[in-house]
Design an enzyme around this catalytic site. Structure first.
Site, PDB file in Angstrom:
ATOM      1  N   SER A  25       0.819  -1.216   0.000  1.00 29.70           N
ATOM      2  CA  SER A  25       0.000   0.000   0.000  1.00 29.70           C
ATOM      3  C   SER A  25       0.854   1.267   0.000  1.00 29.70           C
ATOM      4  O   SER A  25       0.395   2.339  -0.361  1.00 29.70           O
ATOM      5  CB  SER A  25      -0.932   0.010   1.222  1.00 29.70           C
ATOM      6  OG  SER A  25      -0.177   0.115   2.411  1.00 29.70           O
ATOM      7  N   SER A 130      13.906  -8.713   5.020  1.00 32.57           N
ATOM      8  CA  SER A 130      14.488  -8.676   6.352  1.00 32.57           C
ATOM      9  C   SER A 130      14.948  -7.244   6.619  1.00 32.57           C
ATOM     10  O   SER A 130      14.270  -6.277   6.232  1.00 32.57           O
ATOM     11  CB  SER A 130      15.633  -9.687   6.433  1.00 32.57           C
ATOM     12  OG  SER A 130      16.227  -9.665   7.698  1.00 32.57           O
ATOM     13  N   TYR A 144      11.529  -6.176  17.174  1.00 33.82           N
ATOM     14  CA  TYR A 144      11.501  -6.119  15.709  1.00 33.82           C
ATOM     15  C   TYR A 144      12.697  -6.898  15.149  1.00 33.82           C
ATOM     16  O   TYR A 144      12.550  -7.763  14.267  1.00 33.82           O
ATOM     17  CB  TYR A 144      11.537  -4.665  15.263  1.00 33.82           C
ATOM     18  CG  TYR A 144      11.733  -4.459  13.775  1.00 33.82           C
ATOM     19  CD1 TYR A 144      10.708  -4.729  12.873  1.00 33.82           C
ATOM     20  CD2 TYR A 144      12.954  -3.990  13.273  1.00 33.82           C
ATOM     21  CE1 TYR A 144      10.894  -4.533  11.509  1.00 33.82           C
ATOM     22  CE2 TYR A 144      13.135  -3.788  11.918  1.00 33.82           C
ATOM     23  CZ  TYR A 144      12.104  -4.062  11.031  1.00 33.82           C
ATOM     24  OH  TYR A 144      12.289  -3.877   9.691  1.00 33.82           O
ATOM     25  N   LYS A 148      12.945 -10.342  12.767  1.00 32.61           N
ATOM     26  CA  LYS A 148      13.679 -10.440  11.492  1.00 32.61           C
ATOM     27  C   LYS A 148      14.777 -11.514  11.592  1.00 32.61           C
ATOM     28  O   LYS A 148      15.064 -12.190  10.610  1.00 32.61           O
ATOM     29  CB  LYS A 148      14.268  -9.086  11.098  1.00 32.61           C
ATOM     30  CG  LYS A 148      13.215  -8.011  10.797  1.00 32.61           C
ATOM     31  CD  LYS A 148      12.396  -8.318   9.541  1.00 32.61           C
ATOM     32  CE  LYS A 148      11.496  -7.144   9.144  1.00 32.61           C
ATOM     33  NZ  LYS A 148      10.635  -7.424   7.992  1.00 32.61           N
TER      34      LYS A 148
HETATM   35  N1  LIG Z   1      11.724   1.551   6.585  1.00 34.04           N
HETATM   36  C1  LIG Z   1      12.830   0.971   7.000  1.00 34.04           C
HETATM   37  O1  LIG Z   1      13.745   1.615   7.546  1.00 34.04           O
HETATM   38  C2  LIG Z   1      13.031  -0.525   6.793  1.00 34.04           C
HETATM   39  C3  LIG Z   1      14.336  -1.027   6.917  1.00 34.04           C
HETATM   40  C4  LIG Z   1      14.548  -2.386   6.741  1.00 34.04           C
HETATM   41  C5  LIG Z   1      13.502  -3.213   6.455  1.00 34.04           C
HETATM   42  N2  LIG Z   1      12.220  -2.708   6.340  1.00 34.04           N
HETATM   43  C6  LIG Z   1      11.136  -3.661   6.049  1.00 34.04           C
HETATM   44  O2  LIG Z   1      10.562  -3.329   4.812  1.00 34.04           O
HETATM   45  C7  LIG Z   1       9.191  -3.747   4.774  1.00 34.04           C
HETATM   46  C8  LIG Z   1       8.318  -2.590   4.291  1.00 34.04           C
HETATM   47  O3  LIG Z   1       8.450  -1.517   5.210  1.00 34.04           O
HETATM   48  P1  LIG Z   1       8.277   0.010   4.783  1.00 34.04           P
HETATM   49  O4  LIG Z   1       9.453   0.732   5.292  1.00 34.04           O
HETATM   50  O5  LIG Z   1       7.902   0.124   3.352  1.00 34.04           O
HETATM   51  O6  LIG Z   1       7.055   0.421   5.743  1.00 34.04           O
HETATM   52  P2  LIG Z   1       5.543   0.911   5.436  1.00 34.04           P
HETATM   53  O7  LIG Z   1       5.589   1.976   4.407  1.00 34.04           O
HETATM   54  O8  LIG Z   1       4.954   1.230   6.745  1.00 34.04           O
HETATM   55  O9  LIG Z   1       4.857  -0.388   4.792  1.00 34.04           O
HETATM   56  C9  LIG Z   1       4.488  -1.506   5.555  1.00 34.04           C
HETATM   57  C10 LIG Z   1       3.465  -2.275   4.752  1.00 34.04           C
HETATM   58  O10 LIG Z   1       3.118  -3.500   5.450  1.00 34.04           O
HETATM   59  C11 LIG Z   1       1.699  -3.613   5.414  1.00 34.04           C
HETATM   60  N3  LIG Z   1       1.161  -4.496   6.457  1.00 34.04           N
HETATM   61  C12 LIG Z   1       1.207  -4.348   7.787  1.00 34.04           C
HETATM   62  N4  LIG Z   1       0.561  -5.376   8.388  1.00 34.04           N
HETATM   63  C13 LIG Z   1       0.075  -6.167   7.388  1.00 34.04           C
HETATM   64  C14 LIG Z   1      -0.671  -7.371   7.357  1.00 34.04           C
HETATM   65  N5  LIG Z   1      -1.109  -7.967   8.471  1.00 34.04           N
HETATM   66  N6  LIG Z   1      -0.974  -7.919   6.147  1.00 34.04           N
HETATM   67  C15 LIG Z   1      -0.566  -7.318   5.003  1.00 34.04           C
HETATM   68  N7  LIG Z   1       0.113  -6.168   4.963  1.00 34.04           N
HETATM   69  C16 LIG Z   1       0.456  -5.602   6.156  1.00 34.04           C
HETATM   70  C17 LIG Z   1       1.211  -2.185   5.547  1.00 34.04           C
HETATM   71  O11 LIG Z   1      -0.146  -2.137   5.160  1.00 34.04           O
HETATM   72  P3  LIG Z   1      -1.232  -1.117   5.819  1.00 34.04           P
HETATM   73  O12 LIG Z   1      -1.286   0.035   4.854  1.00 34.04           O
HETATM   74  O13 LIG Z   1      -2.499  -1.873   5.840  1.00 34.04           O
HETATM   75  O14 LIG Z   1      -0.731  -0.742   7.178  1.00 34.04           O
HETATM   76  C18 LIG Z   1       2.162  -1.484   4.575  1.00 34.04           C
HETATM   77  O15 LIG Z   1       1.712  -1.653   3.257  1.00 34.04           O
HETATM   78  C19 LIG Z   1       8.866  -4.227   6.184  1.00 34.04           C
HETATM   79  O16 LIG Z   1       8.954  -5.643   6.225  1.00 34.04           O
HETATM   80  C20 LIG Z   1       9.974  -3.624   7.035  1.00 34.04           C
HETATM   81  O17 LIG Z   1      10.249  -4.394   8.174  1.00 34.04           O
HETATM   82  C21 LIG Z   1      11.967  -1.372   6.498  1.00 34.04           C
END
Ligand SMILES: NC(=O)c1ccc[n+]([C@@H]2O[C@H](COP(=O)([O-])OP(=O)(O)OC[C@H]3O[C@@H](n4cnc5c(N)ncnc54)[C@H](OP(=O)(O)O)[C@@H]3O)[C@@H](O)[C@H]2O)c1
Length: 287
Positions: A25, A130, A144, A148
């Protein structure tokens, strides 16, 4: 070589794939969907309303739709993720369970339904999202990071097993990214009693530090580009970092069998968060 044959070769090298992305999303999932679509792949970019990774039936419905329409699924990107921020002593068991239910069990649920499809095809690629926190915990991301770490362990085990069916399982390990992860997908740890008051200075410092780090983080587009490269690779490796610093961090950890170097580094990161006066350079290796 005439231009037609060249173009044909180019198209066959790009090999359009059918891709399912969870949690698309916004953020990394959305940027990945846009990038892969622009490269000609057929992308099923799902949001939580269509595919909730905590709900087996919604996973099944989505997979049935894809198989009816496409007859195959080449790539699964387990991207959906949430977090709880704060030292583990401040995290309630319910908060920790919510995080594991999405980041670990959620990915496992989708993999359990996707593997039989890929096994029948004798081909497939599963990319689990991850983090560098999945190899080294960063301050405040205790639970968290643990989720991971669990995902990394599962991915490594699944990879060795799945190779016999010509299926690859890989992890992508971004550092800090400039998405809305902290504001939209992260709960603040809420366990409180007379003992937890010890964190009263640490928590606001850690939150401020984290907000600054995230704002200066890597663009999600760069993570999307790494994912596209993994998909285009013939024999993908087990882990992919998304920045030079991330690779240095992970490389250092894999040369630290006793864990002592990593512990010392984490102590150095934690120390200023107890007393304030934060150095913006602290933890830049996470980016
Ligand atoms: N941002 C960082 O610094 C970072 C660094 C390393 C790894 N990551 C990883 O990258 C991935 C994406 O994160 P992002 O940074 O893009 O964050 P984000 O913009 O907050 O996106 C998270 C996504 O996960 C969805 N989600 C949450 N619970 C869910 C569920 N039960 N079923 C299906 N979808 C669900 C959310 O949907 P809703 O719109 O419904 O909430 C949203 O689309 C995550 O796995 C995160 O751990 C992020």
């Amino acid at each position: 070589m005439n231009i037609f044959i060249f173009l044909l070769l180019l198209v066959s090298t790009l090999e359009a794939k059918v891709v399912l992305i969870t949690g698309a999303s916004r953020g990394i999932g959305l940027k990945t969907a846009e990038h892969l679509t622009s490269l000609g792949h057929t992308v099923y970019a799902t949001n939580r309303k269509e595919l909730d990774v905590t709900d087996d039936a919604s996973i099944q419905r989505t997979l049935e739709t894809i198989m009816q329409k496409e007859g195959r699924l080449d790539v699964l990107i387990n991207n959906a993720g949430i977090a709880v921020f704060g030292p583990f002593e401040l995290v309630t068991i319910e908060q920790a369970q919510r995080v594991f239910d999405v980041n670990f069990f959620g990915a496992m649920r989708v993999m359990q339904q996707v593997l039989p499809i890929m096994r029948k095809q004798n081909s497939g690629l599963i990319i689990n999202m991850s983090s560098t926190s999945g190899v080294r915990p960063s301050p405040g991301w205790d639970v968290y990071g643990a989720s991971k770490f669990a995902l990394e362990g599962l991915s490594e085990a699944a990879r060795a097993m799945a190779h016999q069916w010509n299926i690859d399982v890989v992890v992508v390990e971004p550092g800090t990214c400039a998405t809305h992860f902290f504001t939209e997908s992260t709960e603040i740890a809420s366990r409180k009693n007379e003992d937890t008051a010890i964190y009263d200075t640490f928590m606001p410092n850690a939150m401020k530090w984290m907000e600054e780090r995230l704002a200066a983080g890597q663009n999600p587009e760069e993570v999307a580009a790494v994912i596209a490269t993994v998909i285009a690779t013939d024999k993908p490796k087990m882990r992919y970092q998304t920045s030079v610093k991330g690779t240095q961090t992970v490389a250092k950890l894999h040369c630290d069998p006793t864990g002592e170097t990593s512990t010392r580094e984490q102590e150095l990161l934690l120390e200023p968060l107890w007393r304030g006066g934060l150095d913006p350079q602290i933890g830049s290796s996470f980016r």
